[in-house]
Write an enzyme that holds these catalytic residues in place. Sequence first.
Site, mmCIF file in Angstrom:
data_model
loop_
_atom_site.group_PDB
_atom_site.id
_atom_site.type_symbol
_atom_site.label_atom_id
_atom_site.label_comp_id
_atom_site.label_asym_id
_atom_site.label_seq_id
_atom_site.Cartn_x
_atom_site.Cartn_y
_atom_site.Cartn_z
ATOM 1 N N CYS A 113 25.174 40.043 48.113
ATOM 2 C CA CYS A 113 24.778 41.432 47.807
ATOM 3 C C CYS A 113 23.276 41.595 47.620
ATOM 4 O O CYS A 113 22.765 42.717 47.620
ATOM 5 C CB CYS A 113 25.524 41.942 46.577
ATOM 6 S SG CYS A 113 27.302 41.889 46.770
ATOM 7 N N HIS A 255 21.558 47.898 43.759
ATOM 8 C CA HIS A 255 22.761 47.484 44.487
ATOM 9 C C HIS A 255 23.938 48.238 43.878
ATOM 10 O O HIS A 255 24.083 48.311 42.656
ATOM 11 C CB HIS A 255 22.941 45.972 44.350
ATOM 12 C CG HIS A 255 24.292 45.510 44.773
ATOM 13 N ND1 HIS A 255 24.868 45.897 45.961
ATOM 14 C CD2 HIS A 255 25.207 44.713 44.159
ATOM 15 C CE1 HIS A 255 26.068 45.352 46.059
ATOM 16 N NE2 HIS A 255 26.302 44.633 44.979
ATOM 17 N N ASN A 285 31.470 48.872 46.762
ATOM 18 C CA ASN A 285 30.411 47.875 46.901
ATOM 19 C C ASN A 285 30.351 47.426 48.362
ATOM 20 O O ASN A 285 31.302 46.830 48.860
ATOM 21 C CB ASN A 285 30.739 46.700 45.968
ATOM 22 C CG ASN A 285 29.696 45.601 45.987
ATOM 23 O OD1 ASN A 285 28.889 45.513 46.906
ATOM 24 N ND2 ASN A 285 29.723 44.755 44.975
HETATM 25 C C1 LIG Z 1 36.270 43.885 37.790
HETATM 26 C C2 LIG Z 1 36.024 44.748 36.579
HETATM 27 C C3 LIG Z 1 35.948 46.219 36.994
HETATM 28 C C4 LIG Z 1 37.147 44.577 35.572
HETATM 29 O O1 LIG Z 1 36.888 45.349 34.430
HETATM 30 P P1 LIG Z 1 37.103 44.716 32.985
HETATM 31 O O2 LIG Z 1 36.818 45.759 31.999
HETATM 32 O O3 LIG Z 1 36.287 43.462 32.928
HETATM 33 O O4 LIG Z 1 38.642 44.451 33.024
HETATM 34 P P2 LIG Z 1 39.425 43.124 32.601
HETATM 35 O O5 LIG Z 1 39.243 42.087 33.654
HETATM 36 O O6 LIG Z 1 39.072 42.800 31.187
HETATM 37 O O7 LIG Z 1 40.882 43.671 32.646
HETATM 38 C C5 LIG Z 1 41.365 44.572 31.680
HETATM 39 C C6 LIG Z 1 42.830 44.787 31.962
HETATM 40 O O8 LIG Z 1 42.976 45.518 33.196
HETATM 41 C C7 LIG Z 1 43.800 44.794 34.101
HETATM 42 N N1 LIG Z 1 43.315 45.009 35.475
HETATM 43 C C8 LIG Z 1 42.534 44.234 36.213
HETATM 44 N N2 LIG Z 1 42.335 44.792 37.411
HETATM 45 C C9 LIG Z 1 43.016 45.957 37.409
HETATM 46 C C10 LIG Z 1 43.194 46.972 38.348
HETATM 47 N N3 LIG Z 1 42.630 46.932 39.556
HETATM 48 N N4 LIG Z 1 43.941 48.038 38.011
HETATM 49 C C11 LIG Z 1 44.515 48.121 36.807
HETATM 50 N N5 LIG Z 1 44.409 47.163 35.858
HETATM 51 C C12 LIG Z 1 43.647 46.092 36.165
HETATM 52 C C13 LIG Z 1 43.666 43.343 33.669
HETATM 53 O O9 LIG Z 1 44.766 42.583 34.094
HETATM 54 C C14 LIG Z 1 43.579 43.470 32.165
HETATM 55 O O10 LIG Z 1 44.863 43.651 31.650
HETATM 56 P P3 LIG Z 1 45.291 42.962 30.259
HETATM 57 O O11 LIG Z 1 44.368 43.573 29.232
HETATM 58 O O12 LIG Z 1 46.714 43.356 30.117
HETATM 59 O O13 LIG Z 1 45.057 41.511 30.460
HETATM 60 C C15 LIG Z 1 34.682 44.346 35.867
HETATM 61 O O14 LIG Z 1 34.815 43.079 35.273
HETATM 62 C C16 LIG Z 1 33.518 44.329 36.845
HETATM 63 O O15 LIG Z 1 33.097 45.335 37.341
HETATM 64 N N6 LIG Z 1 32.932 43.130 37.108
HETATM 65 C C17 LIG Z 1 31.862 43.018 38.069
HETATM 66 C C18 LIG Z 1 32.416 42.981 39.464
HETATM 67 C C19 LIG Z 1 31.361 43.139 40.531
HETATM 68 O O16 LIG Z 1 30.596 44.065 40.480
HETATM 69 N N7 LIG Z 1 31.337 42.222 41.507
HETATM 70 C C20 LIG Z 1 30.439 42.241 42.591
HETATM 71 C C21 LIG Z 1 29.068 41.874 42.156
HETATM 72 S S1 LIG Z 1 27.935 41.902 43.474
#
Ligand SMILES: CC(C)(COP(=O)(O)OP(=O)(O)OC[C@H]1O[C@@H](n2cnc3c(N)ncnc32)[C@H](O)[C@@H]1OP(=O)(O)O)[C@@H](O)C(=O)NCCC(=O)NCCS
Length: 328
Positions: A113, A255, A285
């Site tokens: 990215c 980004h 993204n």
């Molecule tokens: C991926 C992301 C949105 C997840 O958000 P988060 O707040 O960290 O969520 P968590 O991983 O803690 O998950 C919270 C809950 O939602 C659930 N969950 C995960 N993905 C889900 C989805 N797509 N839909 C619904 N629920 C989801 C999880 O299983 C978890 O459930 P639990 O509490 O029962 O265990 C976040 O971590 C993020 O944006 N990370 C960066 C990713 C990124 O930008 N990558 C590219 C970089 S270049």
Amino acid sequence: MFRSRVAGVGSFLPEKVITNYDLEKMVETTHDWIVQRTGIERRHMVDENEGCSDMCVRAGNKALADAKMTVDQMDLLIVCTLTPDYKMPAVACIVQAKLGAKNIMSFDLNAACSGFVYGMFVADQFIKTGVYKNVMVIGAENLTRLLNYKDRDTCILFGDGAGCFIMSRAQENDPNYLMTVHAHAEGSLAELLWAKGGGTRYPFSQEMLDTGSHFMQMKGKEIFKNATRTMATACTEALNATNTRPEQIDWIVPHQANLRITEAVANQFDFPMDKIVSTVHETGNTSAASIPIAFDTAYRDGRIKRGQLILLTAFGAGLTSGSALLRF
Ligand SMILES: CC(C)(COP(=O)(O)OP(=O)(O)OC[C@H]1O[C@@H](n2cnc3c(N)ncnc32)[C@H](O)[C@@H]1OP(=O)(O)O)[C@@H](O)C(=O)NCCC(=O)NCCS
């Protein structure tokens, strides 16, 4: 030494759209969850008969038209991507042929990215040293083909698209030029975001196809933390290198990974969100394509104007990061 400037900008998004509601039918998720956690509402998907190179050509031609230049004036073509058409040759060579460019140096650059900032950095070196005058830098990704549509952690986040800058040697008295650019990598954290299988270390096998290890895998929370940390550091680096204060900047074009990451970076600088270009709701993204797509969107709708001071910042797998400050 010469200076480089952005002479033209262009982008392309495929027509086909995947909404969060479409994803609700594929994995256990909801529109509201995705919007709340990421700001993403939809993303675009390349036509099944097309790929990375086709998007590059469309974005490249738009940028050439904006620069009022023709392809035969280009001296170098860099395609920043982690999703080229083929393992070999470089997609840049395919794009060179499709654009009808002359016999110029053409190569791919994979910094995930952060690829576009890396690409600008490389182009700037060739222009500064007088080796080349006009460089086409394209960021393009066909990420929808690298995603496992059974993995809700990743498939909700990414989309396809391409964007392009024509970078050219600036006249000596031109106030608009690329002022500074920075790039980094922390390879020890590579396993936080990767596609492990299907390369030469773990070549394709039936087991891989069964387990899906050739698809992108991500530790979301860790990536989130590292993204805010490294993008803020890269921004500080660009500001310090040019003695610029945040309030002097007209726009930040980050980004487009996740609106919450952008908000966290903005908070660190006390920078108002309405001066940050965000297209993540529309594109998801698009990795190396995201900065030039966002930039082009804001340029064409009149927000970004010639002469403005603009900060770009990126973060990605690798873990790579970078920033660039330019007077556009
Ligand atoms: C991926 C992301 C949105 C997840 O958000 P988060 O707040 O960290 O969520 P968590 O991983 O803690 O998950 C919270 C809950 O939602 C659930 N969950 C995960 N993905 C889900 C989805 N797509 N839909 C619904 N629920 C989801 C999880 O299983 C978890 O459930 P639990 O509490 O029962 O265990 C976040 O971590 C993020 O944006 N990370 C960066 C990713 C990124 O930008 N990558 C590219 C970089 S270049």
